[in-house]
Design an enzyme around this catalytic site. Structure first.
Site, mmCIF file in Angstrom:
data_model
loop_
_atom_site.group_PDB
_atom_site.id
_atom_site.type_symbol
_atom_site.label_atom_id
_atom_site.label_comp_id
_atom_site.label_asym_id
_atom_site.label_seq_id
_atom_site.Cartn_x
_atom_site.Cartn_y
_atom_site.Cartn_z
ATOM 1 N N ASP A 1 0.939 -1.198 0.031
ATOM 2 C CA ASP A 1 0.211 -0.095 0.097
ATOM 3 C C ASP A 1 0.696 1.245 -0.044
ATOM 4 O O ASP A 1 2.046 1.220 0.439
ATOM 5 C CB ASP A 1 -0.620 0.060 1.156
ATOM 6 C CG ASP A 1 -2.093 -0.792 1.153
ATOM 7 O OD1 ASP A 1 -2.497 -1.164 0.155
ATOM 8 O OD2 ASP A 1 -2.650 -1.231 2.266
ATOM 9 N N MET A 2 0.498 2.362 -0.545
ATOM 10 C CA MET A 2 1.128 3.571 -0.369
ATOM 11 C C MET A 2 0.544 4.359 0.663
ATOM 12 O O MET A 2 -0.575 4.440 0.838
ATOM 13 C CB MET A 2 0.859 4.476 -2.006
ATOM 14 C CG MET A 2 2.127 5.501 -1.991
ATOM 15 S SD MET A 2 3.852 4.885 -1.638
ATOM 16 C CE MET A 2 4.027 4.419 -3.428
ATOM 17 N N ARG B 1 -1.742 -0.765 -8.729
ATOM 18 C CA ARG B 1 -3.064 -0.306 -8.244
ATOM 19 C C ARG B 1 -3.073 1.309 -8.179
ATOM 20 O O ARG B 1 -2.259 1.812 -7.605
ATOM 21 C CB ARG B 1 -3.428 -0.863 -6.838
ATOM 22 C CG ARG B 1 -4.689 -0.098 -6.269
ATOM 23 C CD ARG B 1 -4.843 -0.245 -4.753
ATOM 24 N NE ARG B 1 -4.797 -1.579 -4.280
ATOM 25 C CZ ARG B 1 -4.294 -1.806 -3.030
ATOM 26 N NH1 ARG B 1 -3.929 -0.907 -2.248
ATOM 27 N NH2 ARG B 1 -4.411 -2.999 -2.574
ATOM 28 N N LYS C 1 -6.727 7.563 -5.824
ATOM 29 C CA LYS C 1 -6.751 8.889 -5.820
ATOM 30 C C LYS C 1 -5.670 9.388 -4.546
ATOM 31 O O LYS C 1 -5.015 10.425 -4.980
ATOM 32 C CB LYS C 1 -8.136 9.495 -5.645
ATOM 33 C CG LYS C 1 -9.032 9.584 -6.934
ATOM 34 C CD LYS C 1 -10.309 10.381 -6.853
ATOM 35 C CE LYS C 1 -11.160 10.050 -7.730
ATOM 36 N NZ LYS C 1 -12.467 10.720 -7.735
ATOM 37 N N LYS D 1 -10.413 18.780 -6.564
ATOM 38 C CA LYS D 1 -10.910 17.581 -7.103
ATOM 39 C C LYS D 1 -10.643 17.022 -8.489
ATOM 40 O O LYS D 1 -10.509 16.029 -9.025
ATOM 41 C CB LYS D 1 -12.253 17.123 -6.486
ATOM 42 C CG LYS D 1 -12.930 15.924 -6.814
ATOM 43 C CD LYS D 1 -14.350 15.633 -6.352
ATOM 44 C CE LYS D 1 -15.171 14.464 -7.164
ATOM 45 N NZ LYS D 1 -14.243 13.435 -7.344
ATOM 46 N N ARG E 1 -12.100 6.761 5.770
ATOM 47 C CA ARG E 1 -13.136 6.349 4.760
ATOM 48 C C ARG E 1 -14.149 7.595 5.150
ATOM 49 O O ARG E 1 -14.956 7.808 4.358
ATOM 50 C CB ARG E 1 -13.561 5.198 5.441
ATOM 51 C CG ARG E 1 -12.911 3.772 4.906
ATOM 52 C CD ARG E 1 -12.631 3.763 3.686
ATOM 53 N NE ARG E 1 -11.336 4.586 2.918
ATOM 54 C CZ ARG E 1 -9.987 4.542 2.916
ATOM 55 N NH1 ARG E 1 -9.470 3.381 3.563
ATOM 56 N NH2 ARG E 1 -9.308 5.416 2.335
HETATM 57 P P1 FDA Z 1 -13.762 10.005 -4.414
HETATM 58 O O1 FDA Z 1 -13.427 10.243 -3.032
HETATM 59 O O2 FDA Z 1 -13.704 11.190 -5.481
HETATM 60 O O3 FDA Z 1 -15.247 9.387 -4.402
HETATM 61 C C1 FDA Z 1 -15.868 9.223 -5.387
HETATM 62 C C2 FDA Z 1 -17.661 8.531 -5.061
HETATM 63 O O4 FDA Z 1 -17.440 7.534 -4.545
HETATM 64 C C3 FDA Z 1 -17.951 9.361 -4.014
HETATM 65 O O5 FDA Z 1 -19.010 10.395 -4.787
HETATM 66 C C4 FDA Z 1 -19.120 8.210 -3.472
HETATM 67 O O6 FDA Z 1 -20.108 8.044 -4.360
HETATM 68 C C5 FDA Z 1 -17.991 6.931 -3.592
HETATM 69 N N1 FDA Z 1 -17.262 6.954 -2.247
HETATM 70 C C6 FDA Z 1 -15.895 7.245 -2.227
HETATM 71 N N2 FDA Z 1 -15.678 6.960 -0.750
HETATM 72 C C7 FDA Z 1 -16.647 6.746 -0.134
HETATM 73 C C8 FDA Z 1 -16.859 6.344 1.144
HETATM 74 N N3 FDA Z 1 -15.799 6.528 2.077
HETATM 75 N N4 FDA Z 1 -18.325 5.770 1.527
HETATM 76 C C9 FDA Z 1 -19.249 6.044 0.630
HETATM 77 N N5 FDA Z 1 -18.997 6.467 -0.677
HETATM 78 C C10 FDA Z 1 -17.983 6.584 -1.150
HETATM 79 N N6 FDA Z 1 -5.425 5.307 -0.637
HETATM 80 C C11 FDA Z 1 -4.101 5.402 -0.412
HETATM 81 O O7 FDA Z 1 -3.447 6.709 -0.206
HETATM 82 N N7 FDA Z 1 -3.232 4.603 -0.310
HETATM 83 C C12 FDA Z 1 -3.293 3.086 -0.815
HETATM 84 O O8 FDA Z 1 -2.813 2.343 -0.747
HETATM 85 C C13 FDA Z 1 -5.061 2.851 -1.095
HETATM 86 N N8 FDA Z 1 -5.464 1.656 -1.064
HETATM 87 C C14 FDA Z 1 -6.754 1.632 -1.843
HETATM 88 C C15 FDA Z 1 -7.294 0.321 -2.208
HETATM 89 C C16 FDA Z 1 -8.457 0.379 -2.803
HETATM 90 C C17 FDA Z 1 -8.959 -1.300 -3.209
HETATM 91 C C18 FDA Z 1 -9.163 1.499 -2.846
HETATM 92 C C19 FDA Z 1 -10.586 1.490 -3.579
HETATM 93 C C20 FDA Z 1 -8.842 2.593 -2.209
HETATM 94 C C21 FDA Z 1 -7.516 2.738 -1.655
HETATM 95 N N9 FDA Z 1 -7.228 3.935 -1.216
HETATM 96 C C22 FDA Z 1 -5.572 4.055 -1.072
HETATM 97 C C23 FDA Z 1 -8.164 5.097 -0.901
HETATM 98 C C24 FDA Z 1 -7.931 6.021 -2.294
HETATM 99 O O9 FDA Z 1 -7.010 6.796 -2.464
HETATM 100 C C25 FDA Z 1 -9.362 6.752 -1.966
HETATM 101 O O10 FDA Z 1 -9.222 7.814 -1.063
HETATM 102 C C26 FDA Z 1 -10.431 6.217 -2.152
HETATM 103 O O11 FDA Z 1 -10.556 5.329 -3.091
HETATM 104 C C27 FDA Z 1 -11.822 7.349 -2.178
HETATM 105 O O12 FDA Z 1 -11.752 7.840 -3.602
HETATM 106 P P2 FDA Z 1 -12.812 7.624 -4.998
HETATM 107 O O13 FDA Z 1 -11.591 7.108 -5.820
HETATM 108 O O14 FDA Z 1 -13.639 6.265 -4.536
HETATM 109 O O15 FDA Z 1 -12.876 8.691 -5.110
#
Ligand code: FDA
Length: 310
Positions: A137-138, A187, A190, A204, A292
């Site tokens: 993980d990062m 992987r 964001k 964003k 989260r």
């Molecule tokens: P964004 O936050 O813009 O959200 C887009 C949409 O997704 C929202 O409008 C909502 O609908 C939905 N959503 C997102 N988060 C939600 C929540 N908590 N509850 C409900 N709905 C939600 N980061 C990191 O820094 N290091 C890492 O190693 C990882 N590893 C990782 C693994 C996996 C499998 C995932 C999916 C994510 C990570 N992350 C991570 C977290 C990542 O950096 C990011 O913070 C989250 O995925 C939220 O960003 P989104 O891409 O979903 O977009």
């Protein structure tokens, strides 16, 4: 509306942490994001997802270790996870049904790069015996350069490892190129940490644009990339891209977090995409949980409203 920064800053205060950890009210929300306190509970959650046709990544929650004993304990938990997965024959076939993610800070990064790398390599030895894959993980930007350097070194000896790149960092286009050159499995996310404008995009829109740009590059040029997001708009755009470029659905996967956007997870799976769910477990859930909440402040808002109404 509560902002992401405010939630991350407030939740880092010790009295707030104590309140959330102890409070009965937060339990349902914690349960939504965390698969359990123990490996057995997490494996049961994984089995339910596997039965539905998802792949999974197991993540033992925890962050920085400050003593060698703690780091060695984290390493032995990682090894135990790999052995447990191996017992159930969930390793590569052709891609792992259940792999694991680890954190270098758990492996003792704060005690020195060499020490953490040794522990990481020990975990990879066991993963190799079980034909499994380990992703690093990062974490926050304080660790990015050192993580990339370790991955570059270790990947020469272990092809069964990869890492994560965060689109919010200004450096990530270069890292994407580097990892494509090395053919390291990536992987793309964001990014979840609180970062200063000197190293990360603040808007964003900028983060989303970077994510799409980098995802397209990975989809076209990297080995089995993982596109990790719950952002439906971005996913739809990338689906159009893979269709247009005739990229095979078996050549990449979407990844999403346990308990988030289950409807979207289901839909993508039904459309024939590989979907992997990231399944976190363990009693050190607090920092993961607050990241989260911060991603979707409405979670806190709705929750607090329900709490005060009730
Ligand atoms: P964004 O936050 O813009 O959200 C887009 C949409 O997704 C929202 O409008 C909502 O609908 C939905 N959503 C997102 N988060 C939600 C929540 N908590 N509850 C409900 N709905 C939600 N980061 C990191 O820094 N290091 C890492 O190693 C990882 N590893 C990782 C693994 C996996 C499998 C995932 C999916 C994510 C990570 N992350 C991570 C977290 C990542 O950096 C990011 O913070 C989250 O995925 C939220 O960003 P989104 O891409 O979903 O977009």
């Amino acid at each position: 509306m509560l902002s992401r920064t405010l939630i991350l800053k407030t939740s880092a205060l010790k009295p707030v942490e104590k309140l959330v950890r102890k409070s009965f009210f937060f339990r349902p929300l914690v349960k939504r994001f965390i698969a359990g306190d123990t490996l057995e509970q997490a494996m049961a959650a994984c089995q339910t997802l596997l039965d539905k046709g998802y792949n999974v990544t197991l993540d033992n929650l925890g962050e920085n270790t400050s003593t060698e004993a703690e780091a060695l304990k984290a390493k032995s938990t990682y090894i135990q996870m790999l052995e447990r997965i191996g017992d159930q024959d969930l390793s590569a076939n052709p891609i792992e049904k259940c792999n694991i993610s680890i954190k270098l800070t758990q492996c003792g990064f704060d005690l020195g790069d060499e020490f953490a790398e040794r522990n990481y390599r020990d975990v990879l030895d066991v993963a190799r015996q079980h034909d499994n894959f380990v992703r690093v993980d990062m974490e926050s930007s304080a660790y990015t350069e050192r993580t990339v350097k370790i991955i570059e070194r270790v990947h020469k000896d272990f092809k069964n490892t990869g890492t994560v790149l965060q689109s919010y960092l200004l450096r990530t286009d270069d890292d994407v190129q580097k990892m494509i050159d090395l053919q390291v499995r990536i992987r793309l996310v964001k990014g979840a940490y609180l970062e200063p404008p000197t190293v990360a995009y603040k808007e964003k829109r900028q983060v989303d644009e970077a994510f799409i740009r980098q995802a397209k590059r990975l989809l076209s040029e990297a080995p089995y990339p993982a596109i990790a997001t719950q952002d439906e708009k971005i996913i739809l755009e990338l689906n159009r891209y893979v269709e247009e470029k005739k990229i095979h659905k078996a050549g990449f996967e979407y990844q999403m977090l346990y308990g988030i956007r289950r409807d979207l997870q289901e839909r993508l799976k039904a459309e024939g995409y590989n979907v992997r769910i990231y399944v976190p477990f363990g009693d050190a859930w607090y920092p993961y949980f607050t990241r989260r909440l911060a991603e979707r402040p409405a979670n806190v808002f709705f929750f607090l409203r329900a709490m005060f109404k009730g």
